[in-house]
Write a protein that holds these residues in place. Structure first.
Motif, PDB file in Angstrom:
ATOM      1  N   GLU A   1       0.737  -1.345   0.109  1.00 30.28           N
ATOM      2  CA  GLU A   1      -0.023  -0.010  -0.136  1.00 30.28           C
ATOM      3  C   GLU A   1       0.871   1.293  -0.118  1.00 30.28           C
ATOM      4  O   GLU A   1       0.689   2.169   0.786  1.00 30.28           O
ATOM      5  CB  GLU A   1      -1.161   0.088   1.298  1.00 30.28           C
ATOM      6  CG  GLU A   1      -2.056  -1.284   1.149  1.00 30.28           C
ATOM      7  CD  GLU A   1      -2.885  -1.079   0.076  1.00 30.28           C
ATOM      8  OE1 GLU A   1      -3.359   0.210  -0.146  1.00 30.28           O
ATOM      9  OE2 GLU A   1      -3.258  -2.177  -0.558  1.00 30.28           O
ATOM     10  N   VAL A   2       1.913   1.113  -0.862  1.00 28.54           N
ATOM     11  CA  VAL A   2       2.548   2.628  -1.234  1.00 28.54           C
ATOM     12  C   VAL A   2       2.086   3.479  -1.893  1.00 28.54           C
ATOM     13  O   VAL A   2       1.536   3.206  -3.298  1.00 28.54           O
ATOM     14  CB  VAL A   2       4.143   2.088  -1.437  1.00 28.54           C
ATOM     15  CG1 VAL A   2       4.873   3.237  -1.555  1.00 28.54           C
ATOM     16  CG2 VAL A   2       4.675   1.133  -0.640  1.00 28.54           C
ATOM     17  N   LYS A   3       1.826   4.676  -1.738  1.00 24.17           N
ATOM     18  CA  LYS A   3       1.279   5.840  -2.455  1.00 24.17           C
ATOM     19  C   LYS A   3       2.323   6.164  -3.572  1.00 24.17           C
ATOM     20  O   LYS A   3       3.609   6.102  -3.538  1.00 24.17           O
ATOM     21  CB  LYS A   3       1.156   7.000  -1.791  1.00 24.17           C
ATOM     22  CG  LYS A   3       0.148   6.801  -0.796  1.00 24.17           C
ATOM     23  CD  LYS A   3      -0.219   8.226   0.080  1.00 24.17           C
ATOM     24  CE  LYS A   3      -1.126   8.154   1.224  1.00 24.17           C
ATOM     25  NZ  LYS A   3      -1.195   9.323   1.873  1.00 24.17           N
ATOM     26  N   TYR A   4       1.576   6.233  -4.746  1.00 21.56           N
ATOM     27  CA  TYR A   4       2.441   6.530  -6.016  1.00 21.56           C
ATOM     28  C   TYR A   4       1.569   6.952  -7.229  1.00 21.56           C
ATOM     29  O   TYR A   4       0.293   6.766  -7.321  1.00 21.56           O
ATOM     30  CB  TYR A   4       3.313   5.323  -6.558  1.00 21.56           C
ATOM     31  CG  TYR A   4       2.396   4.316  -7.338  1.00 21.56           C
ATOM     32  CD1 TYR A   4       2.693   4.039  -8.694  1.00 21.56           C
ATOM     33  CD2 TYR A   4       1.034   3.560  -6.789  1.00 21.56           C
ATOM     34  CE1 TYR A   4       1.976   3.118  -9.518  1.00 21.56           C
ATOM     35  CE2 TYR A   4       0.665   2.610  -7.465  1.00 21.56           C
ATOM     36  CZ  TYR A   4       0.909   2.524  -8.765  1.00 21.56           C
ATOM     37  OH  TYR A   4       0.039   1.596  -9.714  1.00 21.56           O
TER      38      TYR A   4
ATOM     39  N   LYS B   1      -2.780   9.410  -8.034  1.00 20.82           N
ATOM     40  CA  LYS B   1      -2.836   9.150  -6.547  1.00 20.82           C
ATOM     41  C   LYS B   1      -3.474   7.719  -6.244  1.00 20.82           C
ATOM     42  O   LYS B   1      -4.509   7.502  -5.750  1.00 20.82           O
ATOM     43  CB  LYS B   1      -3.839  10.030  -6.019  1.00 20.82           C
ATOM     44  CG  LYS B   1      -3.379  11.561  -6.069  1.00 20.82           C
ATOM     45  CD  LYS B   1      -4.295  12.532  -5.610  1.00 20.82           C
ATOM     46  CE  LYS B   1      -4.009  13.905  -6.013  1.00 20.82           C
ATOM     47  NZ  LYS B   1      -4.791  14.871  -5.567  1.00 20.82           N
ATOM     48  N   SER B   2      -2.567   6.632  -6.675  1.00 24.01           N
ATOM     49  CA  SER B   2      -2.989   5.356  -6.478  1.00 24.01           C
ATOM     50  C   SER B   2      -2.194   4.789  -5.394  1.00 24.01           C
ATOM     51  O   SER B   2      -1.346   5.552  -4.886  1.00 24.01           O
ATOM     52  CB  SER B   2      -2.620   4.599  -7.548  1.00 24.01           C
ATOM     53  OG  SER B   2      -3.250   4.832  -8.640  1.00 24.01           O
ATOM     54  N   ARG B   3      -2.345   3.442  -4.782  1.00 23.67           N
ATOM     55  CA  ARG B   3      -1.461   2.944  -3.766  1.00 23.67           C
ATOM     56  C   ARG B   3      -1.147   1.278  -4.450  1.00 23.67           C
ATOM     57  O   ARG B   3      -2.217   0.764  -5.037  1.00 23.67           O
ATOM     58  CB  ARG B   3      -2.367   2.730  -2.750  1.00 23.67           C
ATOM     59  CG  ARG B   3      -2.713   3.909  -1.496  1.00 23.67           C
ATOM     60  CD  ARG B   3      -3.313   3.577  -0.545  1.00 23.67           C
ATOM     61  NE  ARG B   3      -3.401   4.631   0.334  1.00 23.67           N
ATOM     62  CZ  ARG B   3      -2.609   5.258   1.368  1.00 23.67           C
ATOM     63  NH1 ARG B   3      -1.767   4.370   1.814  1.00 23.67           N
ATOM     64  NH2 ARG B   3      -2.869   6.162   2.066  1.00 23.67           N
TER      65      ARG B   3
ATOM     66  N   TRP C   1       6.785  -2.766  -9.167  1.00 23.70           N
ATOM     67  CA  TRP C   1       5.632  -2.223  -8.781  1.00 23.70           C
ATOM     68  C   TRP C   1       4.737  -3.281  -9.255  1.00 23.70           C
ATOM     69  O   TRP C   1       4.257  -3.419 -10.342  1.00 23.70           O
ATOM     70  CB  TRP C   1       5.345  -0.844  -9.267  1.00 23.70           C
ATOM     71  CG  TRP C   1       6.254   0.312  -8.886  1.00 23.70           C
ATOM     72  CD1 TRP C   1       7.516   0.345  -9.468  1.00 23.70           C
ATOM     73  CD2 TRP C   1       6.228   1.172  -8.038  1.00 23.70           C
ATOM     74  NE1 TRP C   1       8.107   1.280  -8.938  1.00 23.70           N
ATOM     75  CE2 TRP C   1       7.409   1.886  -7.917  1.00 23.70           C
ATOM     76  CE3 TRP C   1       5.298   1.676  -7.012  1.00 23.70           C
ATOM     77  CZ2 TRP C   1       7.684   3.006  -6.940  1.00 23.70           C
ATOM     78  CZ3 TRP C   1       5.432   2.519  -6.043  1.00 23.70           C
ATOM     79  CH2 TRP C   1       6.827   3.460  -6.354  1.00 23.70           C
TER      80      TRP C   1
ATOM     81  N   HIS D   1      -4.859   1.781 -12.758  1.00 21.00           N
ATOM     82  CA  HIS D   1      -3.948   0.860 -12.255  1.00 21.00           C
ATOM     83  C   HIS D   1      -2.845   0.588 -13.408  1.00 21.00           C
ATOM     84  O   HIS D   1      -1.687   0.661 -13.467  1.00 21.00           O
ATOM     85  CB  HIS D   1      -4.056  -0.381 -11.692  1.00 21.00           C
ATOM     86  CG  HIS D   1      -4.739  -0.100 -10.487  1.00 21.00           C
ATOM     87  ND1 HIS D   1      -5.781  -0.986  -9.588  1.00 21.00           N
ATOM     88  CD2 HIS D   1      -4.669   0.931  -9.371  1.00 21.00           C
ATOM     89  CE1 HIS D   1      -6.360  -0.596  -8.703  1.00 21.00           C
ATOM     90  NE2 HIS D   1      -5.693   0.715  -8.698  1.00 21.00           N
TER      91      HIS D   1
ATOM     92  N   GLU E   1      -0.862   3.591 -14.401  1.00 17.14           N
ATOM     93  CA  GLU E   1       0.067   3.763 -13.624  1.00 17.14           C
ATOM     94  C   GLU E   1       1.431   2.820 -13.764  1.00 17.14           C
ATOM     95  O   GLU E   1       2.501   3.396 -13.484  1.00 17.14           O
ATOM     96  CB  GLU E   1      -0.603   3.630 -12.120  1.00 17.14           C
ATOM     97  CG  GLU E   1      -1.590   4.673 -11.672  1.00 17.14           C
ATOM     98  CD  GLU E   1      -1.050   5.844 -11.238  1.00 17.14           C
ATOM     99  OE1 GLU E   1      -0.028   6.529 -11.733  1.00 17.14           O
ATOM    100  OE2 GLU E   1      -1.732   6.582 -10.248  1.00 17.14           O
TER     101      GLU E   1
END
Length: 243
Positions: A110-113, A117-119, A134, A161, A164
């Motif tokens: 659950e790292v923000k990236y 503005k996803s996790r 990732w 996703h 991203e």
């Protein structure tokens, strides 16, 4: 990894309001269980299907039962609890079951990236010969004649996703889409173009841009098709992108 024990068997009466399912237990008692799946659950809620619930003794919980497994057709089981796949994928990676993602020393969740503005579900780092990876995890339970399909409903979130992941690849890192196959009847995985054609097109575009796709199937069934209690990822499943 193991499911909570013991699992409680029953038959599905109905699923409603997305998060609720009425179940008739083997002794005839009717209970309302939490349904930990916000998706359409297409193919995973047949009328009067056999289901298995876990039970929590936490007095603060309004609903002690959680729906975990369903028999989609005789002898075929699916895990519908979407809280499980991330842990399944992480355990498989850390135990060396996924050679495509071996050698990383650090795994974070659950790292923000990203610009949207996803996790990320899993961020792998610390591999001396590889850039960070990732990893976006998706649960696959929609089955048809041995083929698994994702998604089971139009998913703007899933499309985000993929964008991203492509952005991370463009920066020099690895972007990985990890299909957790939680259905014992699935032999291959395909994008569900008949459900979300935009997702299918975007997935192929992502692969052309360098995003990697892997799929691993879980052990769900023991003898006589009943649950084994284990949902460990054990084997790779082919991903087919051809239209």
């Amino acid at each position: 990894m193991k499911l909570p024990e013991p699992l409680v068997e029953g038959h599905l009466i109905r699923r409603y309001k997305r998060f609720l399912a009425d179940v008739r237990l083997r002794d005839g008692t009717e209970v309302t269980a939490h349904c930990p799946n916000t998706g359409s659950m297409l193919g995973c809620q047949p009328e009067n299907a056999r289901v298995w619930l876990s039970r929590s003794d936490n007095p603060k919980r309004k609903l002690p039962y959680t729906w975990e497994l369903v028999e989609t057709e005789p002898g075929m089981l699916a895990c519908i609890n979407t809280a499980r796949p991330n842990a399944q994928a992480r355990a498989a990676i850390e135990h060396g079951t996924v050679p495509e993602l071996s050698g990383y020393r650090v795994c974070r969740s659950e790292v923000k990236y990203g610009e949207e503005k996803s996790r990320i579900d899993l961020l792998l780092s610390g591999h001396p010969g590889q850039p960070d990876a990732w990893v976006e995890v998706k649960n696959v339970t929609l089955a048809d004649n041995g083929q698994g399909f994702f998604p089971d409903a139009v998913t703007t979130r899933g499309q985000k996703h993929l964008r991203e992941l492509m952005a991370q690849v463009a920066k020099g890192d690895r972007g990985v889409l990890f299909f957790v196959v939680n259905h014992t009847g699935i032999e291959t995985v395909r994008p569900a173009d008949h459900i979300d054609s935009k997702y299918g097109r975007l997935l192929r575009e992502a692969c052309d841009a360098g995003v990697e796709v892997v799929a691993y199937r879980a052990t769900l069934a023991g003898e006589n098709g009943s649950p084994s209690g284990a949902i460990t990822l054990v084997e790779s499943v082919p991903v087919i992108l051809e239209v």
